[in-house]
Scaffold this motif. Sequence first.
Motif, mmCIF file in Angstrom:
data_model
loop_
_atom_site.group_PDB
_atom_site.id
_atom_site.type_symbol
_atom_site.label_atom_id
_atom_site.label_comp_id
_atom_site.label_asym_id
_atom_site.label_seq_id
_atom_site.Cartn_x
_atom_site.Cartn_y
_atom_site.Cartn_z
ATOM 1 N N ASN A 160 0.802 -1.227 0.000
ATOM 2 C CA ASN A 160 0.000 0.000 0.000
ATOM 3 C C ASN A 160 0.837 1.281 0.000
ATOM 4 O O ASN A 160 0.378 2.328 0.453
ATOM 5 N N TYR A 161 2.064 1.197 -0.511
ATOM 6 C CA TYR A 161 2.888 2.394 -0.674
ATOM 7 C C TYR A 161 2.541 3.057 -2.010
ATOM 8 O O TYR A 161 2.258 2.370 -2.989
ATOM 9 N N ASN A 162 2.605 4.384 -2.031
ATOM 10 C CA ASN A 162 2.428 5.110 -3.291
ATOM 11 C C ASN A 162 3.801 5.415 -3.895
ATOM 12 O O ASN A 162 4.834 5.057 -3.330
ATOM 13 N N SER A 163 3.812 6.070 -5.026
ATOM 14 C CA SER A 163 5.078 6.335 -5.731
ATOM 15 C C SER A 163 6.047 7.158 -4.889
ATOM 16 O O SER A 163 7.251 6.867 -4.841
ATOM 17 N N ALA A 164 5.551 8.197 -4.228
ATOM 18 C CA ALA A 164 6.437 9.057 -3.435
ATOM 19 C C ALA A 164 7.094 8.269 -2.313
ATOM 20 O O ALA A 164 8.291 8.443 -2.034
ATOM 21 N N LEU A 165 6.344 7.395 -1.667
ATOM 22 C CA LEU A 165 6.909 6.597 -0.585
ATOM 23 C C LEU A 165 7.937 5.597 -1.114
ATOM 24 O O LEU A 165 8.922 5.294 -0.431
ATOM 25 N N ILE A 166 7.702 5.069 -2.302
ATOM 26 C CA ILE A 166 8.680 4.152 -2.902
ATOM 27 C C ILE A 166 9.985 4.894 -3.199
ATOM 28 O O ILE A 166 11.085 4.416 -2.883
ATOM 29 N N HIS A 167 9.893 6.081 -3.811
ATOM 30 C CA HIS A 167 11.102 6.875 -4.067
ATOM 31 C C HIS A 167 11.851 7.129 -2.753
ATOM 32 O O HIS A 167 13.078 6.995 -2.680
ATOM 33 N N HIS A 312 -8.075 9.250 7.686
ATOM 34 C CA HIS A 312 -6.650 8.968 7.520
ATOM 35 C C HIS A 312 -6.367 8.532 6.083
ATOM 36 O O HIS A 312 -6.084 7.354 5.806
ATOM 37 N N PRO A 313 -6.400 9.465 5.132
ATOM 38 C CA PRO A 313 -6.085 9.094 3.748
ATOM 39 C C PRO A 313 -4.596 8.843 3.560
ATOM 40 O O PRO A 313 -3.762 9.476 4.213
ATOM 41 N N ILE A 314 -4.262 7.911 2.671
ATOM 42 C CA ILE A 314 -2.860 7.704 2.295
ATOM 43 C C ILE A 314 -2.685 7.820 0.781
ATOM 44 O O ILE A 314 -1.575 7.751 0.283
ATOM 45 N N TYR A 315 -3.769 7.975 0.058
ATOM 46 C CA TYR A 315 -3.736 8.207 -1.389
ATOM 47 C C TYR A 315 -4.417 9.535 -1.678
ATOM 48 O O TYR A 315 -5.453 9.837 -1.092
ATOM 49 N N ASP A 316 -3.872 10.304 -2.626
ATOM 50 C CA ASP A 316 -4.494 11.583 -2.985
ATOM 51 C C ASP A 316 -5.666 11.356 -3.936
ATOM 52 O O ASP A 316 -5.711 10.356 -4.641
#
Length: 316
Positions: A160-167, A312-316
């Motif tokens: 459940n990581y997004n692109s920014a968290l992966i970078h 508590h959103p984690i995706y925009d």
Amino acid sequence: MDMPQTGFGLWKVASEDCRATILEAVRAGYRHFDCAADYGNEEAVGEGLAAAMADGLCSRDELWITSKLWNTCHAPEHVEAACRKSLADLGLEYLDLYLIHFPIALEFVPFEQRYPPEWIHDPDADKPVMQRAAVPLHQTWRAMEELQDKGLTRQIGVCNYNSALIHDLMSYARIKPAVLQIEAHPYLTQEKLIRLARDYGIAVTAFSPLGALSYVELDMAGENDTVLNAPAVTKAAARHGKTPAQIVLRWATQRGTSIIPKSTNPERMRENLAITDFSLSEDEMAAISALNRNRRFNDPGVFCEQAFDSFHPIYD
């Protein structure tokens, strides 16, 4: 051992059904089982795995077992204890893969107080809500790396990581994540995120690969949300003599993701595995991918507010 491309998801399998379900799944050919502390059934899963091995249906070396670190155990001092708890419940000496379940840190709940601790910090409070913890993800990842150093798990990764968290993760990880597990199906194709993971050499596992089916019973999707009735899917099914579900699962594996469908129905278990004897054409793949609606069924930004009175959103 490489992770089998089609695994068996254990979310929402009742504890009393786990032993029989796992025995049936192993007989059907499954060797990859996707578990998590939060599913509340790891002890029962362990009994099923032990029974399968005792019956000579498989050996430990032939199995790929994944589990996940829950949100309340993100603080470094709790990560190893959480992993060891899952290992004890599963009856295993090591995991093949241990994942951070969500990029969400919540206040710790002692295991003896409540296990699995789930989302709400204190169910008996006047207003039960989630309680965030100030734990940076880089600290959690350092502790995950130590689990691999100690041999408690052979690989580590994230969900459940997004692109920014992966970078961000790739900028500090001493041990790179082996796997990114995300929701992905024809209504949520996640093409940029999957491409990014591939660029970084991270394998991708798609959970809920059939889309809405896992969520209707939770009132998180409606019957009309199913992708299995889409003409692009049903036409391909007729053309190949396969079920719509097999077409959707083949689309997922053909685009390079592994999948973890779940069914307690023995016939469907076998059907979900029987997707390697045909290929979809480029046009069929494109038509199914074009169904994308960016429709996310498993979204903390929605269900945390609805179920836990916590936004508590984690995706925009």
